[in-house]
Structures are given as structure tokens and as C-alpha cells.
Design an enzyme around this catalytic site. Structure first.
Site, PDB file in Angstrom:
ATOM      1  N   ASP A  32       0.832  -1.207   0.000  1.00 59.10           N
ATOM      2  CA  ASP A  32       0.000   0.000   0.000  1.00 59.10           C
ATOM      3  C   ASP A  32       0.867   1.257   0.000  1.00 59.10           C
ATOM      4  O   ASP A  32       1.989   1.250   0.511  1.00 59.10           O
ATOM      5  CB  ASP A  32      -0.918  -0.022   1.232  1.00 59.10           C
ATOM      6  CG  ASP A  32      -2.093   0.937   1.093  1.00 59.10           C
ATOM      7  OD1 ASP A  32      -2.401   1.348  -0.045  1.00 59.10           O
ATOM      8  OD2 ASP A  32      -2.697   1.281   2.120  1.00 59.10           O
ATOM      9  N   GLY A  33       0.328   2.331  -0.576  1.00 59.81           N
ATOM     10  CA  GLY A  33       0.983   3.631  -0.505  1.00 59.81           C
ATOM     11  C   GLY A  33       1.571   4.139  -1.818  1.00 59.81           C
ATOM     12  O   GLY A  33       2.224   5.183  -1.843  1.00 59.81           O
ATOM     13  N   ARG A  36       0.095   7.681  -2.610  1.00 57.49           N
ATOM     14  CA  ARG A  36       0.657   8.757  -1.776  1.00 57.49           C
ATOM     15  C   ARG A  36       2.103   9.058  -2.158  1.00 57.49           C
ATOM     16  O   ARG A  36       2.531  10.202  -2.169  1.00 57.49           O
ATOM     17  CB  ARG A  36       0.562   8.366  -0.286  1.00 57.49           C
ATOM     18  CG  ARG A  36      -0.795   8.679   0.313  1.00 57.49           C
ATOM     19  CD  ARG A  36      -1.035   7.908   1.578  1.00 57.49           C
ATOM     20  NE  ARG A  36      -1.437   6.528   1.277  1.00 57.49           N
ATOM     21  CZ  ARG A  36      -1.641   5.597   2.193  1.00 57.49           C
ATOM     22  NH1 ARG A  36      -1.458   5.875   3.478  1.00 57.49           N
ATOM     23  NH2 ARG A  36      -2.045   4.395   1.837  1.00 57.49           N
ATOM     24  N   TRP A  37       2.836   8.026  -2.504  1.00 52.78           N
ATOM     25  CA  TRP A  37       4.231   8.203  -2.933  1.00 52.78           C
ATOM     26  C   TRP A  37       4.273   9.111  -4.165  1.00 52.78           C
ATOM     27  O   TRP A  37       5.092  10.024  -4.252  1.00 52.78           O
ATOM     28  CB  TRP A  37       4.838   6.832  -3.252  1.00 52.78           C
ATOM     29  CG  TRP A  37       6.287   6.828  -3.632  1.00 52.78           C
ATOM     30  CD1 TRP A  37       7.354   6.643  -2.795  1.00 52.78           C
ATOM     31  CD2 TRP A  37       6.833   6.980  -4.955  1.00 52.78           C
ATOM     32  NE1 TRP A  37       8.530   6.681  -3.510  1.00 52.78           N
ATOM     33  CE2 TRP A  37       8.235   6.881  -4.828  1.00 52.78           C
ATOM     34  CE3 TRP A  37       6.275   7.194  -6.221  1.00 52.78           C
ATOM     35  CZ2 TRP A  37       9.099   6.987  -5.932  1.00 52.78           C
ATOM     36  CZ3 TRP A  37       7.136   7.301  -7.314  1.00 52.78           C
ATOM     37  CH2 TRP A  37       8.527   7.204  -7.159  1.00 52.78           C
ATOM     38  N   SER A  77      -7.329  -5.575  -5.328  1.00 52.81           N
ATOM     39  CA  SER A  77      -8.464  -6.136  -4.588  1.00 52.81           C
ATOM     40  C   SER A  77      -9.737  -6.060  -5.430  1.00 52.81           C
ATOM     41  O   SER A  77      -9.808  -5.283  -6.397  1.00 52.81           O
ATOM     42  CB  SER A  77      -8.662  -5.372  -3.279  1.00 52.81           C
ATOM     43  OG  SER A  77      -9.191  -4.090  -3.528  1.00 52.81           O
ATOM     44  N   GLU A  79     -12.277  -4.651  -4.525  1.00 47.29           N
ATOM     45  CA  GLU A  79     -12.739  -3.266  -4.322  1.00 47.29           C
ATOM     46  C   GLU A  79     -11.983  -2.266  -5.212  1.00 47.29           C
ATOM     47  O   GLU A  79     -12.491  -1.194  -5.523  1.00 47.29           O
ATOM     48  CB  GLU A  79     -12.589  -2.856  -2.851  1.00 47.29           C
ATOM     49  CG  GLU A  79     -13.583  -3.511  -1.896  1.00 47.29           C
ATOM     50  CD  GLU A  79     -13.251  -4.958  -1.523  1.00 47.29           C
ATOM     51  OE1 GLU A  79     -12.084  -5.383  -1.722  1.00 47.29           O
ATOM     52  OE2 GLU A  79     -14.144  -5.671  -1.045  1.00 47.29           O
ATOM     53  N   ASN A  80     -10.769  -2.632  -5.623  1.00 53.05           N
ATOM     54  CA  ASN A  80      -9.981  -1.714  -6.456  1.00 53.05           C
ATOM     55  C   ASN A  80     -10.586  -1.493  -7.844  1.00 53.05           C
ATOM     56  O   ASN A  80     -10.230  -0.538  -8.537  1.00 53.05           O
ATOM     57  CB  ASN A  80      -8.523  -2.192  -6.602  1.00 53.05           C
ATOM     58  CG  ASN A  80      -7.704  -2.081  -5.323  1.00 53.05           C
ATOM     59  OD1 ASN A  80      -6.787  -2.873  -5.095  1.00 53.05           O
ATOM     60  ND2 ASN A  80      -8.003  -1.095  -4.488  1.00 53.05           N
ATOM     61  N   ARG A  83     -11.896   2.016  -8.742  1.00 52.34           N
ATOM     62  CA  ARG A  83     -11.006   3.160  -9.023  1.00 52.34           C
ATOM     63  C   ARG A  83     -11.244   3.670 -10.449  1.00 52.34           C
ATOM     64  O   ARG A  83     -11.831   2.972 -11.273  1.00 52.34           O
ATOM     65  CB  ARG A  83      -9.550   2.727  -8.835  1.00 52.34           C
ATOM     66  CG  ARG A  83      -9.249   2.398  -7.384  1.00 52.34           C
ATOM     67  CD  ARG A  83      -7.778   2.183  -7.147  1.00 52.34           C
ATOM     68  NE  ARG A  83      -7.526   1.896  -5.735  1.00 52.34           N
ATOM     69  CZ  ARG A  83      -6.347   1.964  -5.147  1.00 52.34           C
ATOM     70  NH1 ARG A  83      -5.281   2.304  -5.841  1.00 52.34           N
ATOM     71  NH2 ARG A  83      -6.211   1.695  -3.863  1.00 52.34           N
ATOM     72  N   SER A 207      -8.091  -4.811   5.062  1.00 56.56           N
ATOM     73  CA  SER A 207      -8.606  -4.549   3.706  1.00 56.56           C
ATOM     74  C   SER A 207      -8.971  -5.830   2.939  1.00 56.56           C
ATOM     75  O   SER A 207      -8.611  -5.987   1.772  1.00 56.56           O
ATOM     76  CB  SER A 207      -7.606  -3.704   2.902  1.00 56.56           C
ATOM     77  OG  SER A 207      -7.423  -2.447   3.507  1.00 56.56           O
ATOM     78  N   GLU A 218       1.012 -13.280  12.237  1.00 57.81           N
ATOM     79  CA  GLU A 218       1.545 -12.108  12.930  1.00 57.81           C
ATOM     80  C   GLU A 218       1.464 -10.922  11.974  1.00 57.81           C
ATOM     81  O   GLU A 218       1.719 -11.067  10.781  1.00 57.81           O
ATOM     82  CB  GLU A 218       3.013 -12.348  13.325  1.00 57.81           C
ATOM     83  CG  GLU A 218       3.196 -13.500  14.290  1.00 57.81           C
ATOM     84  CD  GLU A 218       2.567 -13.254  15.650  1.00 57.81           C
ATOM     85  OE1 GLU A 218       2.529 -12.080  16.081  1.00 57.81           O
ATOM     86  OE2 GLU A 218       2.092 -14.221  16.275  1.00 57.81           O
TER      87      GLU A 218
END
Ligand code: IPE
Ligand code: IPE
Ligand code: MG
Length: 251
Positions: A32-33, A36-37, A77, A79-80, A83, A207, A218
Site C-alpha cells: 500500500d501507498g 501517496r508516494w 483487490s 474493491e480496487n 477506481r 482490507s 503475525e
């Protein structure tokens, strides 16, 4: 994936059943990200996704060096699909380019590539290419599993449908349905549950990823954005994992 047994990573138990710190057998990554990157650099979102593909390549190498046998990557996903079309088609194109570019390397490094998710959603030419590579690498032991048009809930729905078919055709009795049967009808039933799930970009949520399989995984969340995720961050995740005391509900 998720053979119903709460298995541990390689050589993680000594004779008293106590945990020894060692690398995880199966690492799953919520990549993820990227957006933003790109935004931080004034670039279009797709530039972030493109930079993210380089990280995928690096992480595959880190996993090999660390002896990780299964690497699952959450690439897209269910859900993607909501977009903007430009981003969705851009992502599909990037994925095709990525697997074509690295096909030889996968074979050379003896990595089995496979996909989990709803295959029917994937553009046919891309799916044909993926299936071809799945076939040519099917005999390799180390695996990279790409979650594509994937969500944990939709995978469970697929499993329930397959089980319902078997009940209908009489090959399975309803009272025989147990955790092992559910796990055996998931998308990659032979793959052990992930020992470690890493999420980049700091979001503390799952997500819709590997909902059945994450029962005793973990979690490690890093604020680093996926395109910036490097060897130091990977080592940090493995070190965090090694310090965890996995009890699987025991004492
Ligand atoms: C992850 O990066 C890649 C995919 C979901 C395909 P994002 O595109 O979600 O990046 P952010 O979360 O907007 O920064
Ligand atoms: C999760 O990232 C899905 C993938 C990494 C493919 P998202 O960016 O889609 O998830 P949310 O919207 O932050 O939950
Ligand atoms: Mg995101």
C-alpha cells in the site's frame, strides 16, 4: 491456501514445543501507498504503481535470500475495480509488462508463479499469459502468489459455492463440512497460512486480505510507502516476527 491446520513456520518449534526465532515460511504483503508516494512527488498515481513494481522485484529477492518459501502479494483487490478506469487499465497493463519482463528470471530462479482471486474478472489476454507462466513454473517449489481481483470474502464465497456443488452432486455430506473442507476449497489450498503479514503505508487494517488464512498470522505495519520499502524495512519486519511469541491459543 489455509490447509486448516494451524501450522508454524519452518523449524520454529523445539522439542518442548517452544518457539525458536527463525524466518517465516510464508510472508504476505499488503503493498500500500503507491498513490501517496506519487502525490508527494507531484506525479500521477500510475507513476507510483510503476515504482511499486520495482519494489516487488526487490522483495522477491529478499525473500529468496531469507529462505521464505511462499510470498503472497496483494496486487489488486475486488474493491480496487471501483477506481478510475485509467488507473485500473494502467495497473493491468503494468502487471502484464511486469510478468513478461520477469518470466525468464522466475524460471532461472526456480520460482512458481500463481494467482489467487477471481480469474473471470481479469482481462482475457492477461489471464492467458498468467496461466501460461503458471504452467511453465508449476513444478518449482518456491512460490510467489499474486492476489489479483482478490478479496478474502469473495474467496470464501467461491469456496462455499464449490462445497455446495459437491453437496448437491452427493460427493460430500453437509455434516462432513469442517474447517479442513473449507480450507481445501480456497484458491490455493496447498499453500500454508501466512506466518507474517506486512502492510506498508501505516494503515492498521486488513482490507479484505486472506481473511480465513490470517487467523494466527503475525501482523507488522510499517509507515514506509510501498515504493520506498527496502531491505532495511524487510529485515525489520523479519526481526519483529522473530521476537513474537506465537501461542496459537495455547499457553
Ligand atoms: C497500493 O497503493 C496499490 C494498489 C491498491 C493497487 P494505493 O494505490 O492504494 O496507494 P495509496 O493508498 O492511494 O497511497
Ligand atoms: C489494499 O490497499 C489492497 C491492495 C494493496 C491491493 P487499498 O489501498 O485498496 O486499501 P484501503 O482502501 O486502504 O483499505
Ligand atoms: Mg491504498
Amino acid at each position: 491456501m489455509g490447509n486448516g491446520k494451524l501450522t508454524m513456520s519452518d523449524e520454529t518449534q523445539n522439542r518442548d514445543g517452544k518457539e525458536l526465532s527463525i524466518s517465516p515460511r510464508h510472508v504476505a504483503m499488503i503493498m500500500d501507498g503507491n498513490g501517496r508516494w506519487a502525490r508527494q512527488r507531484g506525479l500521477p498515481r500510475l507513476a507510483g504503481h510503476e515504482a511499486g513494481t520495482e519494489t516487488v522485484r526487490r522483495v522477491m529477492n529478499y525473500c529468496r535470500d531469507a529462505g521464505v518459501r511462499y510470498l503472497t502479494l496483494y496486487a489488486f483487490s475486488t474493491e480496487n475495480w471501483s477506481r478510475p478506469l485509467e488507473e485500473v487499465t494502467g495497473l493491468m497493463t503494468l502487471l502484464g509488462t511486469f510478468i513478461r519482463k520477469h518470466e525468464e528470471e522466475l524460471i532461472e530462479k526456480q520460482v512458481r508463479l500463481r494467482v489467487i482471486g477471481n480469474r473471470a474478472d481479469i482481462p482475457a489476454p492477461l489471464m492467458a499469459e498468467i496461466e501460461r507462466i503458471e504452467r511453465t513454473t508449476a513444478h518449482f517449489e518456491r512460490q510467489v502468489i499474486i492476489a489479483l481481483s482478490y478479496s478474502g470474502r469473495s474467496e470464501l464465497v467461491r469456496a462455499v459455492r464449490k462445497i455446495a456443488e459437491r453437496v448437491r452432486d452427493g460427493s460430500l455430506a453437509p455434516e462432513s463440512v469442517d474447517e479442513g473442507v473449507v480450507a481445501a476449497h480456497l484458491d490455493a489450498p496447498d499453500v500454508p497460512d501466512p506466518d507474517l503479514i506486512v502492510r506498508t503505508s501505516g494503515e492498521m487494517r486488513v482490507s479484505n486480505f486472506l481473511l480465513w488464512q490470517c487467523a494466527y498470522s503475525e501482523f507488522h505495519v510499517t509507515p514506509v510507502l510501498w515504493p520506498d520499502f527496502g531491505e532495511k524495512d524487510f529485515t525489520e519486519a523479519l526481526e519483529a516476527f522473530a521476537k513474537r511469541s506465537r501461542r496459537f491459543g495455547g499457553v
